[in-house]
Motif scaffolding. Structure first.
Motif, PDB file in Angstrom:
ATOM      1  N   ASP A 312      71.251  24.638   5.767  1.00 14.09           N
ATOM      2  CA  ASP A 312      70.201  25.630   5.537  1.00 14.09           C
ATOM      3  C   ASP A 312      68.816  25.018   5.752  1.00 14.09           C
ATOM      4  O   ASP A 312      67.955  25.605   6.421  1.00 14.09           O
ATOM      5  CB  ASP A 312      70.315  26.190   4.110  1.00 14.09           C
ATOM      6  CG  ASP A 312      71.538  27.072   3.941  1.00 14.09           C
ATOM      7  OD1 ASP A 312      72.013  27.617   4.956  1.00 14.09           O
ATOM      8  OD2 ASP A 312      72.016  27.212   2.800  1.00 14.09           O
ATOM      9  N   ASP A 313      68.601  23.843   5.174  1.00  7.76           N
ATOM     10  CA  ASP A 313      67.313  23.167   5.380  1.00  7.76           C
ATOM     11  C   ASP A 313      67.126  22.770   6.836  1.00  7.76           C
ATOM     12  O   ASP A 313      66.005  22.798   7.362  1.00  7.76           O
ATOM     13  CB  ASP A 313      67.240  21.921   4.494  1.00  7.76           C
ATOM     14  CG  ASP A 313      66.860  22.261   3.062  1.00  7.76           C
ATOM     15  OD1 ASP A 313      66.587  23.449   2.795  1.00  7.76           O
ATOM     16  OD2 ASP A 313      66.834  21.352   2.222  1.00  7.76           O
ATOM     17  N   THR A 316      65.857  25.743   8.803  1.00 11.22           N
ATOM     18  CA  THR A 316      64.446  25.972   8.476  1.00 11.22           C
ATOM     19  C   THR A 316      63.551  24.942   9.147  1.00 11.22           C
ATOM     20  O   THR A 316      62.491  25.277   9.702  1.00 11.22           O
ATOM     21  CB  THR A 316      64.258  25.921   6.954  1.00 11.22           C
ATOM     22  OG1 THR A 316      65.084  26.908   6.330  1.00 11.22           O
ATOM     23  CG2 THR A 316      62.806  26.167   6.579  1.00 11.22           C
ATOM     24  N   GLU A 320      60.636  25.500  12.030  1.00 16.91           N
ATOM     25  CA  GLU A 320      59.268  25.095  11.710  1.00 16.91           C
ATOM     26  C   GLU A 320      58.718  24.141  12.775  1.00 16.91           C
ATOM     27  O   GLU A 320      57.562  24.270  13.194  1.00 16.91           O
ATOM     28  CB  GLU A 320      59.252  24.423  10.335  1.00 16.91           C
ATOM     29  CG  GLU A 320      57.872  24.037   9.845  1.00 16.91           C
ATOM     30  CD  GLU A 320      57.918  23.444   8.454  1.00 16.91           C
ATOM     31  OE1 GLU A 320      56.858  22.973   7.983  1.00 16.91           O
ATOM     32  OE2 GLU A 320      59.010  23.430   7.844  1.00 16.91           O
TER      33      GLU A 320
END
Length: 350
Positions: A312-313, A316, A320
């Protein structure tokens, strides 16, 4: 009490029913009191009593009514054997319900304890195995209860004996079942206990990215990232390769590829990339790199590698990095953006 009162009369039946229900209610109240007292030292006893309460009430009521009726006037009627068999069936079913409720409570406590003691892949492995064993035990209880109910009928006992005595029929049934039902059930057990996948694992199945949400005895449910659900037979995971991102650890490396112009300032881009990931809470600080991995035509391919503690990170962080580097290139180095060149002099000569 009237002088003509007798237990072997319909009035006696009514009295016996009332007495049996009162005694049953008293026994249940006594058990509840004992559970409340014991739960002061053992808190989970209160939860167990709450979990099995309905099944206990049903089982106790059926048994109490059966005893009261069997010892009074109805037992002398011609229809009593059929009614008695119904009471026996009801007792088997409610008793199985009580046993299943107690077993489910036990497994839920085991799963809850494992989740507090273990984390990461080991916790998912133990939880998956306990869930599969739980379902196997419940299915076994249901099958045994159904078989016991069927064998209360003499006709079914005769049919069952004749089938078991016929080796040929049994072989055919077993073969057919193994190809369809049993084969998938065995695959479900194999999936759980070979630790191939676990509940909570991040996988890519049939080109879909998601998490293992449920592992049942015959199928696995994959929770797709966009809230769809992919239902896959268990034997799929024993016969096809799958991509898992959390086999031994949740930690993962991710990559972002940028096609840029040859004039891209790699030193400045590398520094900006490092600044972006260091400022992001999604980066776990383990690894990072920015290198040119390919040069084709008028473009160079820059590969950015970054690490995160879970998928999940990682998603992200990659999004980004793409967005912020795109904005930085547009603002600081527009000459590094990809472009197509045409040699006008060569074109005129042609």
């Amino acid at each position: 009490m009237p002088t003509d009162f007798a237990w072997d009369s319909w009035v006696g039946t009514a009295a016996a029913l009332a007495t049996a229900l009162v005694v049953a209610a008293g026994a249940l109240a006594l058990l509840a009191l004992v559970a409340a007292l014991v739960s002061r030292r053992v808190p989970w006893v209160r939860d167990l009593a709450r979990r099995v309460r309905n099944a206990m009430i049903a089982t106790t009521a059926v048994v109490a009514i059966w005893i009261a009726v069997a010892t009074t006037e109805p037992a002398t009627q011609t229809w009593w054997p059929a009614v008695s068999r119904l009471f026996l069936i009801a007792t088997i079913l409610t008793g199985s319900w009580l046993l299943a409720a107690a077993v489910s409570f036990g497994f839920e406590r085991l799963i809850s304890r494992e989740e507090t003691l273990l984390v990461g892949p080991e916790a998912r492995r133990r939880r998956t195995q306990l869930l599969v064993i739980h379902r196997l035990v419940l299915v076994t209880i249901a099958v045994l209860a159904l078989g016991t109910v069927l064998f209360t009928f003499p006709e079914m006992r005769a049919v069952g004996t004749s089938l078991l005595a016929s080796a040929g029929i049994v072989s055919i049934i077993a073969g057919l079942a193994a190809q369809s039902i049993l084969g998938n059930l065995i695959a479900g057990v194999q999936v759980a206990f070979t630790d191939a996948i676990r509940v909570g694992d991040v996988v890519v199945v049939e080109g879909e990215w998601g998490r293992i949400g449920e592992i049942n005895l015959s199928y696995v449910v994959v929770y797709i990232w966009d809230e769809r659900r992919l239902v896959v037979p268990c034997n799929y995971f024993t016969t096809n390769p799958i991509e898992t991102w959390t086999r031994r650890s949740d930690k993962i490396l991710g990559t972002v590829y940028l096609d840029l112009d040859w004039r891209v300032p790699m030193t400045e881009l590398r520094a900006e990339f490092q600044r972006i990931i260091e400022a992001s809470p999604a980066w776990d600080g383990r690894s990072s790199s920015a290198v040119v991995t390919d040069t084709q035509g008028g473009f160079v391919t820059v590969r950015l590698v970054m690490s995160s503690k879970d998928s999940d990170d990682q998603w992200t962080l990659r999004c980004e990095v793409r967005e912020k580097l795109m904005e930085w290139l547009q603002r600081e180095h527009p000459e590094a953006l990809p472009r197509t060149r045409v040699d006008l002099a060569a074109a005129r000569a042609d």
